[in-house]
Scaffold this active site. Structure first.
Site, PDB file in Angstrom:
ATOM      1  N   LYS A 151      -0.223 -10.184  -7.547  1.00 40.99           N
ATOM      2  CA  LYS A 151       1.024  -9.455  -8.234  1.00 40.99           C
ATOM      3  C   LYS A 151       1.379 -10.164  -9.478  1.00 40.99           C
ATOM      4  CE  LYS A 151       2.147  -5.979  -5.189  1.00 40.99           C
ATOM      5  NZ  LYS A 151       2.990  -5.113  -4.524  1.00 40.99           N
TER       6      LYS A 151
ATOM      7  N   LYS B  75      -9.457  -1.490  -1.359  1.00 45.38           N
ATOM      8  CA  LYS B  75      -8.809  -0.752  -0.277  1.00 45.38           C
ATOM      9  C   LYS B  75      -7.986   0.617  -1.245  1.00 45.38           C
ATOM     10  CE  LYS B  75      -3.965  -2.049  -0.036  1.00 45.38           C
ATOM     11  NZ  LYS B  75      -2.919  -2.669   0.717  1.00 45.38           N
TER      12      LYS B  75
ATOM     13  N   LYS C  94      -1.727   2.818  -3.093  1.00 45.27           N
ATOM     14  CA  LYS C  94      -0.805   3.714  -3.545  1.00 45.27           C
ATOM     15  C   LYS C  94      -0.334   3.757  -5.087  1.00 45.27           C
ATOM     16  CE  LYS C  94       3.192   2.524  -0.871  1.00 45.27           C
ATOM     17  NZ  LYS C  94       3.540   1.413  -1.381  1.00 45.27           N
TER      18      LYS C  94
HETATM   19  P1  ATP Z   1       0.767  -1.005  -3.520  1.00 49.03           P
HETATM   20  O1  ATP Z   1      -0.654  -0.068  -4.015  1.00 49.03           O
HETATM   21  O2  ATP Z   1       1.930  -0.359  -4.048  1.00 49.03           O
HETATM   22  O3  ATP Z   1       0.577  -2.415  -3.412  1.00 49.03           O
HETATM   23  P2  ATP Z   1      -0.204  -0.140  -0.850  1.00 49.03           P
HETATM   24  O4  ATP Z   1      -0.756   1.524  -0.949  1.00 49.03           O
HETATM   25  O5  ATP Z   1      -1.171  -1.225  -0.768  1.00 49.03           O
HETATM   26  O6  ATP Z   1       0.865  -0.454  -1.994  1.00 49.03           O
HETATM   27  P3  ATP Z   1       2.077  -1.276   0.970  1.00 49.03           P
HETATM   28  O7  ATP Z   1       3.300  -0.765   0.736  1.00 49.03           O
HETATM   29  O8  ATP Z   1       1.184  -2.695   0.485  1.00 49.03           O
HETATM   30  O9  ATP Z   1       0.869  -0.139   0.544  1.00 49.03           O
HETATM   31  O10 ATP Z   1       1.703  -1.077   2.530  1.00 49.03           O
HETATM   32  C1  ATP Z   1       2.552  -0.376   3.366  1.00 49.03           C
HETATM   33  C2  ATP Z   1       1.672  -0.233   4.703  1.00 49.03           C
HETATM   34  O11 ATP Z   1       0.539   0.413   4.658  1.00 49.03           O
HETATM   35  C3  ATP Z   1       1.353  -1.768   5.121  1.00 49.03           C
HETATM   36  O12 ATP Z   1       1.531  -1.856   6.727  1.00 49.03           O
HETATM   37  C4  ATP Z   1      -0.329  -1.657   4.930  1.00 49.03           C
HETATM   38  O13 ATP Z   1      -0.894  -2.709   5.686  1.00 49.03           O
HETATM   39  C5  ATP Z   1      -0.800  -0.362   5.050  1.00 49.03           C
HETATM   40  N1  ATP Z   1      -1.705   0.071   4.160  1.00 49.03           N
HETATM   41  C6  ATP Z   1      -1.703   0.228   2.789  1.00 49.03           C
HETATM   42  N2  ATP Z   1      -2.890   0.542   2.274  1.00 49.03           N
HETATM   43  C7  ATP Z   1      -3.735   0.637   3.297  1.00 49.03           C
HETATM   44  C8  ATP Z   1      -5.125   1.027   3.534  1.00 49.03           C
HETATM   45  N3  ATP Z   1      -5.911   1.286   2.582  1.00 49.03           N
HETATM   46  N4  ATP Z   1      -5.429   1.125   4.681  1.00 49.03           N
HETATM   47  C9  ATP Z   1      -4.843   0.833   5.746  1.00 49.03           C
HETATM   48  N5  ATP Z   1      -3.617   0.268   5.873  1.00 49.03           N
HETATM   49  C10 ATP Z   1      -3.209   0.466   4.529  1.00 49.03           C
END
Ligand code: ATP
Ligand code: LTN
Length: 335
Positions: free
Chosen positions: A115, A197, A200
């Protein structure tokens, strides 16, 4: 006598709209666990502040996240679904735990390194102490299990280290939490770059399926999903990451194994397969979306749930906070 349920704690940051990665990797699993455990699910809005937010959008996103939790099946009458920032004990315990956490430990956190690279213009102290707030979240509720994705494992490890350090000095104040690794544990990848991955915060709208995307959008995005020049639907993450990711998505919803999926699409091209995945996802999300829209309009119901659960969370959190404050020698308030 009925056995006391174990305590489960989890939450997501209230930033951006959720993707099917968040749903299939986290939310959907939480729903299956909520009968077995006494569950607390937080809208982690304090954590979101580590990245600069537009206040109006942020407030709306937090509300939307709450409604999505409920629409996806976390019944707020059975689970404690609440706002982290509404329970001051999180910030209070976080401060105390900061004084039991070493700079060296925090320096090793990969999320902090990632980050900081991504937000080089805003490497704030909150970003650095993010895991300490997360430790406070978990420890306040005497949590037994924390369902988290692989990316959060390091944060759970540091939570355990901080708790053990504190307990070694002051006795059994905190329960030492365990990670809960889901059965499928699907890691959903980007539709545009299946080696990354699905996230969002991805700027490419075609890379993610949002939980709020309508059927046409979902089908269009799957049609455009990056695959390979072959035509066979076969599970091979190394050589066919795009197709394998679509198979993972399909499997997470239908429960079918990769062998079954390969057989189902034997002799059919990617077009048919992508359409089937799109339709399956759209069908899974349709009832959630309907309920989500209804809930967003039912302000009174949601407000009531938030109030009730904020109070419930505060009751449990304050018990642990008071214990920790007393142990470290802070003077009790005179009432
Ligand atoms: P950002 O892009 O804002 O970092 P993110 O989409 O990676 O966010 P997080 O808020 O970090 O999401 O994660 C929320 C939950 O969703 C966590 O438990 C994380 O393990 C799960 N998660 C996020 N992205 C994935 C993915 N691509 N596949 C499976 N689980 C996911
Ligand atoms: N850091 C987590 C969100 C989060 C969390 C928690 C998860 C904050 N506090 C406590 C589990 C338990 C994330 O970004 N997914």
């Amino acid at each position: 006598m009925e056995e006391k349920k174990k305590i489960l704690y989890s939450g997501m940051q209230a930033t951006n709209a959720l993707t099917i990665g968040n749903y299939l990797g986290a939310l959907k699993n939480w729903v299956t666990l909520n009968e077995e455990y006494e569950c607390f699910f937080g809208v982690m809005d304090l954590h979101s502040l580590t990245v600069r937010q537009n206040p109006t959008e942020f407030r709306q996103n937090a509300r939307k996240l709450y409604a999505l939790y409920v629409a996806a099946g976390l019944d707020p009458k059975k689970n404690c679904v609440y706002y982290q920032s509404h329970v001051p004990a999180h910030a209070q315990l976080s401060w105390i735990l900061n004084c039991f956490t070493y700079m060296g430990e925090l320096n090793r956190m990969t999320q902090f390194k990632d980050k900081s690279a991504k937000h080089a213009d805003n490497i704030n102290a909150g970003l650095f102490t993010y895991p300490v707030l997360m430790a406070a979240d978990i420890l306040l509720y005497q949590t037994d299990v924390v369902p988290v994705g692989k990316d959060q494992m390091q944060h759970l490890e540091i939570t355990r280290d901080i708790a053990m350090r504190f307990n070694n000095i002051y006795g059994d104040v905190f329960k030492i939490p365990e990670a809960y690794i889901g059965k499928s544990g699907a890691r959903i990848m980007s539709l545009q770059d299946p080696t990354k991955k699905m996230s969002k915060s991805d700027e490419n709208v075609n890379a993610t399926i949002l939980l709020t995307d309508d059927t046409d959008t979902i089908i269009r995005k799957f049609k455009r999903a990056v695959t390979d020049s072959d035509t066979q639907v076969r599970y091979d993450v190394e050589n066919k990451p795009g197709v394998s990711n679509l198979m993972d998505i399909y499997s997470s919803i239908t429960g079918k194994s990769s062998d079954e999926i390969e057989a189902e699409f034997d002799g059919k091209g990617y077009g048919d397969f992508k359409l089937a995945v799109g339709e399956t996802v759209a069908k899974e999300l349709a009832p959630i979306q309907l309920e989500y829209e209804r809930l967003l309009k039912d302000k009174e119901y949601i407000n009531g749930c938030i109030k009730e659960n904020d109070e419930k969370a505060a009751y449990f959190a304050n018990k642990t906070l008071r214990k920790a404050m007393k142990k470290v020698g802070l003077t009790e308030m005179i009432r």
